[in-house]
Write an enzyme that holds these catalytic residues in place. Structure first.
Site, short mmCIF file in Angstrom:
data_model
loop_
_atom_site.label_atom_id
_atom_site.label_comp_id
_atom_site.label_asym_id
_atom_site.label_seq_id
_atom_site.Cartn_x
_atom_site.Cartn_y
_atom_site.Cartn_z
N TYR A 23 0.84 -1.20 0.00
CA TYR A 23 0.00 0.00 0.00
C TYR A 23 0.88 1.26 0.00
CZ TYR A 23 -3.54 3.40 1.23
OH TYR A 23 -4.36 4.50 1.23
N HIS A 27 1.58 4.25 -3.14
CA HIS A 27 1.32 5.67 -2.95
C HIS A 27 2.57 6.54 -3.06
CE1 HIS A 27 -2.59 4.21 -1.72
NE2 HIS A 27 -3.02 5.44 -1.96
N TYR A 46 -4.58 17.17 -0.20
CA TYR A 46 -4.91 15.80 0.16
C TYR A 46 -3.68 15.08 0.70
CZ TYR A 46 -7.10 11.14 -0.61
OH TYR A 46 -7.62 9.88 -0.48
N TRP A 81 -8.54 2.62 -10.25
CA TRP A 81 -7.80 2.77 -8.98
C TRP A 81 -8.56 2.14 -7.82
CZ3 TRP A 81 -2.98 4.21 -7.73
CH2 TRP A 81 -2.70 4.50 -6.39
#
Length: 114
Positions: A23, A27, A46, A81
């Site tokens: 994960y 990113h 964000y 996504w």
């Protein structure tokens, strides 16, 4: 966009502990078309924060959460996504970008200084 016209959104999800390294790696550099879609649909400032046990906290500012989610739902890149990222989470109800638990804001310094 000013602070007065922005909705501050904070949310939590739970990443499966065994999936944390992947994960995190995914990113490090998200797809450029995903980044562009997020920006174009109002997901501003964000950030994601990940605790070592998999607790994920996200934060962004947007003129409208509903419009930001609707805008992303209309993009092809978001469908790809979300399909790939959904498997990383524990007890997810829907896609990650709509199935998160929104947290209530209890303090904002600028509000108190105003």
């Amino acid at each position: 966009m000013t602070a007065e016209t922005s909705e501050r959104v904070c949310f939590q999800l739970q990443v499966k502990p065994e999936r944390i390294p992947e994960y995190t790696e995914r990113h490090r550099a998200i797809w450029p078309d995903m980044a562009a879609a997020l920006k174009a649909t109002g997901w501003n400032n964000y950030s994601l924060f990940l605790r070592e046990d998999g607790l994920l906290i996200g934060y962004f500012e947007t003129p409208s959460l509903a419009a930001a989610q609707t805008g992303m739902a209309a993009t092809e890149v978001n469908a790809r996504w979300q399909a790939e990222m959904g498997e990383f989470f524990v007890a997810l109800d829907g896609a990650p970008d709509t199935g998160f638990l929104r947290l209530s804001e209890v303090f904002h310094l600028e509000d108190q200084l105003a």
